[in-house]
Design an enzyme around this catalytic site. Sequence first.
Site, PDB file in Angstrom:
ATOM      1  CE  LYS A 185      15.837   5.449 -12.191  1.00 10.27           C
ATOM      2  NZ  LYS A 185      14.579   4.842 -11.684  1.00 10.27           N
ATOM      3  CE1 TYR A 223      17.183   0.510  -9.328  1.00 10.42           C
ATOM      4  CE2 TYR A 223      17.874   0.209 -11.600  1.00 10.42           C
ATOM      5  CZ  TYR A 223      17.379   1.022 -10.595  1.00 10.42           C
ATOM      6  OH  TYR A 223      17.074   2.345 -10.853  1.00 10.42           O
ATOM      7  CG  PHE A 247       9.185  -3.752 -11.450  1.00 11.00           C
ATOM      8  CD1 PHE A 247      10.452  -3.227 -11.234  1.00 11.00           C
ATOM      9  CD2 PHE A 247       8.340  -3.925 -10.348  1.00 11.00           C
ATOM     10  CE1 PHE A 247      10.880  -2.874  -9.956  1.00 11.00           C
ATOM     11  CE2 PHE A 247       8.765  -3.581  -9.071  1.00 11.00           C
ATOM     12  CZ  PHE A 247      10.036  -3.064  -8.872  1.00 11.00           C
ATOM     13  NE  ARG A 253      14.842   7.369  -1.740  1.00 13.31           N
ATOM     14  CZ  ARG A 253      14.551   6.301  -2.485  1.00 13.31           C
ATOM     15  NH1 ARG A 253      15.365   5.903  -3.458  1.00 13.31           N
ATOM     16  NH2 ARG A 253      13.453   5.627  -2.289  1.00 13.31           N
ATOM     17  CB  THR A 311       9.156   4.669  -6.007  1.00 15.74           C
ATOM     18  OG1 THR A 311      10.117   4.536  -4.965  1.00 15.74           O
ATOM     19  CG2 THR A 311       9.491   3.733  -7.151  1.00 15.74           C
ATOM     20  NE  ARG A 323      12.012   8.977  -8.920  1.00 17.33           N
ATOM     21  CZ  ARG A 323      12.443   8.041  -8.067  1.00 17.33           C
ATOM     22  NH1 ARG A 323      11.894   7.929  -6.868  1.00 17.33           N
ATOM     23  NH2 ARG A 323      13.410   7.226  -8.421  1.00 17.33           N
ATOM     24  CG  HIS A 334      19.236   5.455  -8.457  1.00 18.06           C
ATOM     25  ND1 HIS A 334      18.511   4.464  -7.844  1.00 18.06           N
ATOM     26  CD2 HIS A 334      20.405   5.557  -7.758  1.00 18.06           C
ATOM     27  CE1 HIS A 334      19.214   3.973  -6.837  1.00 18.06           C
ATOM     28  NE2 HIS A 334      20.364   4.619  -6.760  1.00 18.06           N
TER      29      HIS A 334
HETATM   30  P1  IDP Z   1      13.424   4.072  -5.969  1.00 21.12           P
HETATM   31  O1  IDP Z   1      14.061   4.300  -7.318  1.00 21.12           O
HETATM   32  O2  IDP Z   1      12.486   5.190  -5.605  1.00 21.12           O
HETATM   33  O3  IDP Z   1      14.418   3.756  -4.877  1.00 21.12           O
HETATM   34  P2  IDP Z   1      12.777   1.219  -5.989  1.00 21.12           P
HETATM   35  O4  IDP Z   1      11.625   0.587  -5.281  1.00 21.12           O
HETATM   36  O5  IDP Z   1      14.142   0.987  -5.463  1.00 21.12           O
HETATM   37  O6  IDP Z   1      12.456   2.790  -6.105  1.00 21.12           O
HETATM   38  O7  IDP Z   1      12.687   0.743  -7.505  1.00 21.12           O
HETATM   39  C1  IDP Z   1      13.754   0.998  -8.386  1.00 21.12           C
HETATM   40  C2  IDP Z   1      13.197   1.465  -9.710  1.00 21.12           C
HETATM   41  O8  IDP Z   1      12.419   0.402 -10.289  1.00 21.12           O
HETATM   42  C3  IDP Z   1      12.228   2.639  -9.650  1.00 21.12           C
HETATM   43  O9  IDP Z   1      12.866   3.884  -9.561  1.00 21.12           O
HETATM   44  C4  IDP Z   1      11.486   2.474 -10.966  1.00 21.12           C
HETATM   45  O10 IDP Z   1      12.300   2.915 -12.057  1.00 21.12           O
HETATM   46  C5  IDP Z   1      11.370   0.963 -11.050  1.00 21.12           C
HETATM   47  N1  IDP Z   1      10.095   0.482 -10.502  1.00 21.12           N
HETATM   48  C6  IDP Z   1       9.745   0.379  -9.198  1.00 21.12           C
HETATM   49  N2  IDP Z   1       8.507  -0.098  -9.055  1.00 21.12           N
HETATM   50  C7  IDP Z   1       8.047  -0.310 -10.318  1.00 21.12           C
HETATM   51  C8  IDP Z   1       6.812  -0.795 -10.856  1.00 21.12           C
HETATM   52  O11 IDP Z   1       5.874  -1.127 -10.135  1.00 21.12           O
HETATM   53  N3  IDP Z   1       6.734  -0.868 -12.210  1.00 21.12           N
HETATM   54  C9  IDP Z   1       7.743  -0.504 -13.044  1.00 21.12           C
HETATM   55  N4  IDP Z   1       8.917  -0.044 -12.577  1.00 21.12           N
HETATM   56  C10 IDP Z   1       9.067   0.065 -11.238  1.00 21.12           C
HETATM   57 MG    MG Z   2      15.669   2.116  -4.618  1.00 18.86          MG
END
Ligand code: IDP
Ligand code: MG
Length: 152
Positions: A13, A53, A61, A89, A95, A106, A119
């Site tokens: 990212k 997304y 968010f 993963r 996340t 991470r 990602h």
């Molecule tokens: P992932 O990237 O681990 O698959 P997802 O739930 O698919 O997680 O969310 C996509 C992206 O959205 C996350 O990687 C993060 O950048 C962002 N994100 C997820 N939850 C939050 C939050 O609570 N606040 C701000 N950004 C978030």
């Molecule tokens: Mg995801």
Amino acid sequence: MEGQNERTFIAIKPDGVQRGIIGQIITRFEQKGFKLVAMKMLQPSEDLLIQHYIDLKGRPFFPALVNYMKSGPVVAMVWEGKGVVKTGRVMLGETNPADSKPGTIRGDFCIDVSKNIIHGSDSIESATKEISLWFKDDELTTYTSCAVSWIY
Ligand code: IDP
Ligand code: MG
């Protein structure tokens, strides 16, 4: 795709690019034994990010997420190998970096869920969808790694 030909979509990212850790992230996938089959640097459009997304469109968010992701160049990649979606993963961590163990990407390189640097596709199905969203067919290489018989 499953077996040794399984593929996942990984993207560094904008924060990962700005912080100069592209090389360290790529090294982790290389040293694991996964094969890089496609890579490009681009500043993604809002349209592309909304599609990428789409499942999160209703989340509070979501607008901030799209703005963050389009704020600078990203490094988009396709990695191949046995179990690469699931193992990828695991290598990423959770996340929220606060829940990510040391030794994960991470867990080692970031602090805040809104700046979590990388990602990775969460299933074989989403990997297939994301790879075709970010790459044209002719951008995906096919070659045999010289290390293949020492990895499998
Ligand atoms: P992932 O990237 O681990 O698959 P997802 O739930 O698919 O997680 O969310 C996509 C992206 O959205 C996350 O990687 C993060 O950048 C962002 N994100 C997820 N939850 C939050 C939050 O609570 N606040 C701000 N950004 C978030
Ligand atoms: Mg995801």
